[in-house]
Design a protein around this motif. Structure first.
Motif, PDB file in Angstrom:
ATOM      1  N   SER A 231      32.286  45.266  35.485  1.00 36.98           N
ATOM      2  CA  SER A 231      30.605  44.772  36.224  1.00 36.98           C
ATOM      3  C   SER A 231      30.741  43.178  36.280  1.00 36.98           C
ATOM      4  N   GLY A 232      31.517  42.648  35.333  1.00 36.77           N
ATOM      5  CA  GLY A 232      31.606  41.187  35.150  1.00 36.77           C
ATOM      6  C   GLY A 232      32.230  40.490  36.506  1.00 36.77           C
ATOM      7  N   SER A 233      31.471  39.520  36.674  1.00 41.10           N
ATOM      8  CA  SER A 233      31.690  38.741  37.878  1.00 41.10           C
ATOM      9  C   SER A 233      33.128  37.813  37.633  1.00 41.10           C
ATOM     10  N   CYS A 234      33.727  37.809  36.591  1.00 44.04           N
ATOM     11  CA  CYS A 234      34.851  37.042  36.471  1.00 44.04           C
ATOM     12  C   CYS A 234      35.412  37.633  35.237  1.00 44.04           C
ATOM     13  N   VAL A 235      36.858  37.859  35.130  1.00 45.50           N
ATOM     14  CA  VAL A 235      37.618  37.854  34.001  1.00 45.50           C
ATOM     15  C   VAL A 235      38.884  37.075  33.802  1.00 45.50           C
ATOM     16  N   MET A 236      38.735  36.107  32.636  1.00 45.57           N
ATOM     17  CA  MET A 236      39.638  34.951  32.638  1.00 45.57           C
ATOM     18  C   MET A 236      40.827  35.445  31.575  1.00 45.57           C
ATOM     19  N   PHE A 237      42.030  35.693  31.998  1.00 42.90           N
ATOM     20  CA  PHE A 237      43.160  36.080  30.848  1.00 42.90           C
ATOM     21  C   PHE A 237      43.734  34.555  30.725  1.00 42.90           C
TER      22      PHE A 237
ATOM     23  N   SER B 209      48.391  45.189  34.958  1.00 46.44           N
ATOM     24  CA  SER B 209      47.975  46.795  34.209  1.00 46.44           C
ATOM     25  C   SER B 209      46.723  47.032  33.984  1.00 46.44           C
ATOM     26  N   LEU B 210      46.092  46.008  33.199  1.00 48.47           N
ATOM     27  CA  LEU B 210      44.738  45.934  32.483  1.00 48.47           C
ATOM     28  C   LEU B 210      43.766  45.950  33.702  1.00 48.47           C
ATOM     29  N   SER B 211      44.109  44.814  34.796  1.00 46.15           N
ATOM     30  CA  SER B 211      43.281  44.653  35.814  1.00 46.15           C
ATOM     31  C   SER B 211      43.050  45.664  36.671  1.00 46.15           C
ATOM     32  N   SER B 212      44.113  46.461  36.720  1.00 45.06           N
ATOM     33  CA  SER B 212      44.108  47.896  37.687  1.00 45.06           C
ATOM     34  C   SER B 212      43.344  48.796  37.021  1.00 45.06           C
ATOM     35  N   TYR B 213      43.523  48.992  35.575  1.00 48.64           N
ATOM     36  CA  TYR B 213      42.962  49.998  34.879  1.00 48.64           C
ATOM     37  C   TYR B 213      41.448  49.980  34.828  1.00 48.64           C
ATOM     38  N   TYR B 214      41.054  48.496  34.810  1.00 52.95           N
ATOM     39  CA  TYR B 214      39.783  48.227  34.775  1.00 52.95           C
ATOM     40  C   TYR B 214      38.909  47.850  35.978  1.00 52.95           C
ATOM     41  N   ALA B 215      39.695  48.021  37.221  1.00 51.40           N
ATOM     42  CA  ALA B 215      39.180  47.854  38.482  1.00 51.40           C
ATOM     43  C   ALA B 215      38.697  46.304  38.765  1.00 51.40           C
ATOM     44  N   LEU B 216      39.085  45.422  38.040  1.00 47.95           N
ATOM     45  CA  LEU B 216      38.660  44.202  38.118  1.00 47.95           C
ATOM     46  C   LEU B 216      38.877  43.464  39.580  1.00 47.95           C
ATOM     47  N   LYS B 217      37.788  42.769  40.206  1.00 50.87           N
ATOM     48  CA  LYS B 217      37.760  42.375  41.226  1.00 50.87           C
ATOM     49  C   LYS B 217      37.981  40.838  41.152  1.00 50.87           C
ATOM     50  N   ASN B 218      37.683  40.142  40.114  1.00 45.68           N
ATOM     51  CA  ASN B 218      37.731  38.622  40.217  1.00 45.68           C
ATOM     52  C   ASN B 218      38.499  38.415  38.972  1.00 45.68           C
ATOM     53  N   VAL B 219      39.687  38.135  39.009  1.00 42.79           N
ATOM     54  CA  VAL B 219      40.576  37.823  37.907  1.00 42.79           C
ATOM     55  C   VAL B 219      41.233  36.469  37.803  1.00 42.79           C
TER      56      VAL B 219
END
Length: 311
Positions: free
Chosen positions: A66-72, A89-99
């Motif tokens: 639900s976060g607006s952005c995830v920054m690795f 893989s992490l982005s796909s698992y958590y269905a992240l939209k803004n990475v």
């Protein structure tokens, strides 16, 4: 897949969230300082680093996705095909939209290889060791200046915020960085809009009209013009303009001098002694160095990418 990823959640004043996700060995103190600066609209962190659970429960998954952005965040030399696969893989698992991928500590002249850049499906921000060092040493001083600037503008702001004019004989491109900052969320409640107002030798009538359309004025001068000759000195450029702005705007005026090598308090005091009309007719004098523009531009890009703009 390794399980040594950790994360910290940040929220800004609009309640959108940013997850900063790193390898456990990565020191991201400088990122914390950057996010606390006014460039990022005052992000606030809960201060607690948590395990980025690769096989976490539904509750953790919902919080992250639900976060607006995830920054690795990784060191430049740790970004390889294996790290990229982990992030994917992490982005796909958590269905992240803004990475966003943030790499740091590389050499200034060391661009990301075409293969590693082209194969990644997310925006990549690359900060050199020199940039990180500058942020550690100078960002607090810059943030304090911008805070003082907002206090001056906000102290007399109408309920909708000031209509601010940036008045200068320089081209708009010279102070574009300043306009971007004044239009950022940090000034949201004290500034309604910002407009550039060019000053010409034969256009005083237009200058007066521009002043009448503003409630606050910023007189901008760049050292790139050769000298700091604003007022009270030989060949000064803004004697009449500063006096007129001060009178018409009830001293709701600031003077900004840009592209200096030195912008400390001693230099400010020296300028105010030699050009006393600045102190008499303006709320304050603000000095900025060439390096501040040079090093702030990548942070503005970072802010835009985090907000989902200009990828």
């Amino acid at each position: 897949m390794s399980d040594d990823w950790t994360s910290v959640m940040w929220k800004n004043r609009s309640s959108s969230s940013l997850w900063v996700v790193t390898k456990s060995s990565y020191s991201f103190d400088w990122i914390n300082d950057v996010l606390k600066s006014n460039i990022f609209d005052e992000y606030k962190s809960d201060g607690e680093a948590t395990k980025f659970e690769i096989h976490g429960g539904a509750s953790f998954k919902n919080r992250v996705s639900s976060g607006s952005c995830v920054m690795f965040c990784l060191e430049y030399d740790k970004w390889d095909s294996h790290s990229m696969e982990e992030v994917e893989s992490l982005s796909s698992y958590y269905a992240l939209k803004n990475v966003v991928i943030l790499l740091s500590e590389g050499a200034a002249e060391e661009p990301l290889s075409g293969q590693m850049k082209d194969q990644c499906t997310f925006p990549i921000l690359n900060f050199s060791k020199d940039q990180v060092t500058w942020y550690k040493n100078h960002l607090t001083f810059y943030s304090r200046k911008m805070g003082d600037m907002r206090d001056h503008v906000g102290g007399s702001a109408p309920w909708k915020g000031h209509k601010v004019g940036i008045f200068s004989r320089s081209s708009e491109s010279e102070f574009k960085w300043l306009r971007i900052q004044l239009e950022s969320g940090y000034f949201r409640h004290v500034i309604e809009n910002v407009r550039p107002c060019f000053i010409s030798n034969s256009g005083f009538q237009q200058f007066m009209t521009n002043v009448s359309n503003c409630s606050f004025g910023i007189l901008y001068h760049t050292k790139n013009r050769g000298r700091i000759n604003i007022t009270d000195v030989t060949d000064s450029l803004y004697d009449e303009e500063l006096e007129y702005m001060s009178g018409m705007l009830d001293k709701n005026v600031m003077v900004v001098v840009d592209d200096l090598q030195n912008a400390d308090e001693e230099e400010k005091s020296r300028l105010l002694r030699s050009q006393p009309s600045i102190k008499e007719k303006a709320k304050d004098l603000f000095l900025f160095t060439t390096d501040e523009k040079k090093y702030l531009e990548p942070l503005v890009k970072m802010r835009n990418v985090i907000h989902g703009e200009n990828k």
